[in-house]
Write a protein that holds these residues in place. Structure first.
Motif, mmCIF file in Angstrom:
data_model
loop_
_atom_site.group_PDB
_atom_site.id
_atom_site.type_symbol
_atom_site.label_atom_id
_atom_site.label_comp_id
_atom_site.label_asym_id
_atom_site.label_seq_id
_atom_site.Cartn_x
_atom_site.Cartn_y
_atom_site.Cartn_z
ATOM 1 N N PHE A 140 -4.365 -0.760 18.661
ATOM 2 C CA PHE A 140 -4.843 -0.861 17.285
ATOM 3 C C PHE A 140 -3.760 -1.514 16.424
ATOM 4 C CE2 PHE A 140 -8.055 1.961 18.777
ATOM 5 C CZ PHE A 140 -9.123 1.816 17.915
ATOM 6 N N GLU A 141 -3.023 -2.431 17.043
ATOM 7 C CA GLU A 141 -1.905 -3.074 16.358
ATOM 8 C C GLU A 141 -2.328 -3.845 15.112
ATOM 9 O OE1 GLU A 141 -3.864 -5.935 18.911
ATOM 10 O OE2 GLU A 141 -3.104 -3.945 19.390
ATOM 11 N N PHE A 142 -3.598 -4.140 14.997
ATOM 12 C CA PHE A 142 -4.117 -4.827 13.821
ATOM 13 C C PHE A 142 -4.141 -3.916 12.597
ATOM 14 C CE2 PHE A 142 -7.554 -3.069 16.334
ATOM 15 C CZ PHE A 142 -8.250 -2.305 15.414
ATOM 16 N N ASN A 143 -3.994 -2.613 12.809
ATOM 17 C CA ASN A 143 -3.999 -1.637 11.722
ATOM 18 C C ASN A 143 -2.541 -1.280 11.408
ATOM 19 O OD1 ASN A 143 -4.483 0.446 9.941
ATOM 20 N ND2 ASN A 143 -6.103 1.351 11.153
ATOM 21 N N VAL A 144 -1.964 -2.002 10.468
ATOM 22 C CA VAL A 144 -0.544 -1.867 10.142
ATOM 23 C C VAL A 144 -0.380 -1.013 8.883
ATOM 24 C CG1 VAL A 144 1.568 -3.121 9.568
ATOM 25 C CG2 VAL A 144 -0.084 -4.123 11.156
ATOM 26 N N VAL A 145 0.466 0.001 9.003
ATOM 27 C CA VAL A 145 0.754 0.905 7.895
ATOM 28 C C VAL A 145 2.041 0.423 7.222
ATOM 29 C CG1 VAL A 145 1.188 3.309 7.265
ATOM 30 C CG2 VAL A 145 -0.278 2.785 9.214
ATOM 31 N N LYS A 146 2.093 0.530 5.908
ATOM 32 C CA LYS A 146 3.307 0.123 5.186
ATOM 33 C C LYS A 146 3.596 1.109 4.068
ATOM 34 C CE LYS A 146 1.320 -2.927 1.679
ATOM 35 N NZ LYS A 146 2.155 -2.806 0.517
ATOM 36 N N ILE A 147 4.772 0.954 3.491
ATOM 37 C CA ILE A 147 5.100 1.753 2.310
ATOM 38 C C ILE A 147 4.189 1.278 1.183
ATOM 39 C CG2 ILE A 147 6.877 2.264 0.598
ATOM 40 C CD1 ILE A 147 8.944 1.980 2.846
ATOM 41 N N PRO A 148 3.524 2.192 0.521
ATOM 42 C CA PRO A 148 2.547 1.781 -0.494
ATOM 43 C C PRO A 148 3.193 1.176 -1.744
ATOM 44 C CG PRO A 148 2.691 4.174 -0.391
ATOM 45 C CD PRO A 148 3.554 3.645 0.702
ATOM 46 N N ASP A 149 2.429 0.279 -2.371
ATOM 47 C CA ASP A 149 2.852 -0.362 -3.620
ATOM 48 C C ASP A 149 2.395 0.429 -4.835
ATOM 49 O OD1 ASP A 149 1.757 -3.350 -2.060
ATOM 50 O OD2 ASP A 149 3.840 -2.650 -2.199
ATOM 51 N N GLN A 150 1.260 1.090 -4.697
ATOM 52 C CA GLN A 150 0.700 1.838 -5.824
ATOM 53 C C GLN A 150 -0.028 3.070 -5.314
ATOM 54 O OE1 GLN A 150 -2.214 -0.528 -7.902
ATOM 55 N NE2 GLN A 150 -2.683 -1.680 -6.072
ATOM 56 N N PRO A 151 -0.121 4.091 -6.168
ATOM 57 C CA PRO A 151 -0.802 5.324 -5.754
ATOM 58 C C PRO A 151 -2.271 5.057 -5.434
ATOM 59 C CG PRO A 151 0.371 5.634 -7.835
ATOM 60 C CD PRO A 151 0.401 4.170 -7.522
ATOM 61 N N PRO A 152 -2.841 5.882 -4.554
ATOM 62 C CA PRO A 152 -4.235 5.676 -4.183
ATOM 63 C C PRO A 152 -5.208 6.045 -5.294
ATOM 64 C CG PRO A 152 -3.424 7.679 -3.179
ATOM 65 C CD PRO A 152 -2.260 7.023 -3.868
ATOM 66 N N PHE A 153 -4.757 6.891 -6.211
ATOM 67 C CA PHE A 153 -5.635 7.357 -7.279
ATOM 68 C C PHE A 153 -4.929 7.198 -8.618
ATOM 69 C CE2 PHE A 153 -6.457 10.023 -3.506
ATOM 70 C CZ PHE A 153 -7.741 9.577 -3.223
ATOM 71 N N SER A 154 -5.645 6.699 -9.575
ATOM 72 C CA SER A 154 -5.052 6.515 -10.901
ATOM 73 C C SER A 154 -5.097 7.786 -11.738
ATOM 74 C CB SER A 154 -5.773 5.380 -11.648
ATOM 75 O OG SER A 154 -7.142 5.714 -11.828
ATOM 76 N N ASN A 155 -5.779 8.801 -11.249
ATOM 77 C CA ASN A 155 -5.916 10.025 -12.032
ATOM 78 C C ASN A 155 -5.001 11.145 -11.550
ATOM 79 O OD1 ASN A 155 -7.274 10.485 -9.648
ATOM 80 N ND2 ASN A 155 -8.960 11.605 -10.598
ATOM 81 N N GLN A 156 -3.952 10.806 -10.812
ATOM 82 C CA GLN A 156 -2.995 11.823 -10.381
ATOM 83 C C GLN A 156 -1.605 11.425 -10.859
ATOM 84 O OE1 GLN A 156 -2.966 12.821 -6.235
ATOM 85 N NE2 GLN A 156 -1.568 14.523 -6.550
ATOM 86 N N ASP A 157 -0.934 12.382 -11.494
ATOM 87 C CA ASP A 157 0.426 12.179 -11.975
ATOM 88 C C ASP A 157 1.382 12.730 -10.928
ATOM 89 O OD1 ASP A 157 2.845 12.040 -13.284
ATOM 90 O OD2 ASP A 157 2.164 13.050 -15.102
ATOM 91 N N PHE A 158 2.158 11.868 -10.335
ATOM 92 C CA PHE A 158 3.081 12.277 -9.278
ATOM 93 C C PHE A 158 4.422 12.731 -9.841
ATOM 94 C CE2 PHE A 158 -0.002 9.623 -7.195
ATOM 95 C CZ PHE A 158 -0.244 10.301 -6.020
ATOM 96 N N LYS A 159 4.643 12.508 -11.128
ATOM 97 C CA LYS A 159 5.943 12.804 -11.732
ATOM 98 C C LYS A 159 6.069 14.236 -12.203
ATOM 99 C CE LYS A 159 6.339 8.098 -13.297
ATOM 100 N NZ LYS A 159 6.234 7.191 -14.415
ATOM 101 N N HIS A 160 5.000 14.789 -12.702
ATOM 102 C CA HIS A 160 5.094 16.084 -13.364
ATOM 103 C C HIS A 160 4.322 17.159 -12.629
ATOM 104 C CE1 HIS A 160 6.885 13.942 -16.686
ATOM 105 N NE2 HIS A 160 5.868 13.106 -16.666
ATOM 106 N N GLN A 161 4.856 18.335 -12.731
ATOM 107 C CA GLN A 161 4.138 19.489 -12.206
ATOM 108 C C GLN A 161 3.730 20.338 -13.402
ATOM 109 O OE1 GLN A 161 6.502 21.574 -9.329
ATOM 110 N NE2 GLN A 161 7.204 19.689 -8.386
ATOM 111 N N LEU A 162 2.529 20.807 -13.364
ATOM 112 C CA LEU A 162 2.080 21.685 -14.444
ATOM 113 C C LEU A 162 2.795 23.025 -14.321
ATOM 114 C CD1 LEU A 162 -1.760 21.026 -14.361
ATOM 115 C CD2 LEU A 162 -0.100 20.110 -15.973
ATOM 116 N N GLU A 163 3.216 23.548 -15.427
ATOM 117 C CA GLU A 163 3.871 24.848 -15.442
ATOM 118 C C GLU A 163 2.817 25.939 -15.339
ATOM 119 O OE1 GLU A 163 7.194 25.287 -15.377
ATOM 120 O OE2 GLU A 163 7.406 23.116 -15.340
ATOM 121 N N LYS A 164 3.183 27.013 -14.704
ATOM 122 C CA LYS A 164 2.243 28.135 -14.567
ATOM 123 C C LYS A 164 2.122 28.893 -15.875
ATOM 124 C CE LYS A 164 2.776 28.895 -9.686
ATOM 125 N NZ LYS A 164 3.127 29.780 -8.631
#
Length: 164
Positions: A140-164
């Protein structure tokens, strides 16, 4: 005594007939259940791989933003998908070699546990390279994985965690 024998014989025949009926009823139930199991949805290999791809992407952005709780969650989602591949797709050639990813997963877990950005990046690259090596090994060498350029979803914030 002569009267007892026919009664016992009749009782024995009735008992045997009931057991045969019970056996037939049980076999019918087994047949129905086997049919239901055969028709039960079983995710394909591609569904598992697509799931891993999403979690691989999210793992990168979690690590880049040092959101270690999210990174830990994402690596465990990848591990769960791999376990499911082994469980539900064991007849596939790909499943026979998927254990090659174990050391890369272990390295990711250590980097996350240590909250070490440099080790995370190194481990992520190793994970990605191992995925690609596995793909090559199973044609399956045609299926090449790479380091992503952008998040898969625009509605998720990867920077912040919500406080409890």
């Amino acid at each position: 005594m002569k009267q007892i024998f026919p009664v016992l014989l009749a009782f024995g025949l009735i008992s045997c007939n009931q057991k045969a009926d019970e056996t037939q009823a049980l076999q019918k139930r087994v047949d129905i259940l086997e049919h239901k199991v055969a028709d039960t949805y079983k995710p394909g290999f591609g569904e598992f791989m697509s799931s891993i791809q999403v979690h691989h992407n999210k793992l990168w952005f979690a690590g880049q933003n040092q959101n270690w709780k999210l990174a830990d969650f994402e690596i465990h989602e990848i591990m769960e998908a791999i376990d499911n591949i082994k469980k539900y797709q064991k007849e596939r050639k790909e499943s026979e070699v998927i254990d090659m990813i174990d050391s890369a997963i272990d390295s990711m877990n250590i980097a996350i546990k240590l909250k070490n950005p440099a080790l995370f990046k190194h481990s992520y690259i190793s994970l990605t390279n191992t995925c690609n090596q596995c793909h090559r090994d199973v044609n399956f060498e045609f299926n090449v994985v790479k380091i992503p350029d952008q998040p898969p979803f625009s509605n998720q914030d990867f920077k912040h965690q919500l406080e409890k």
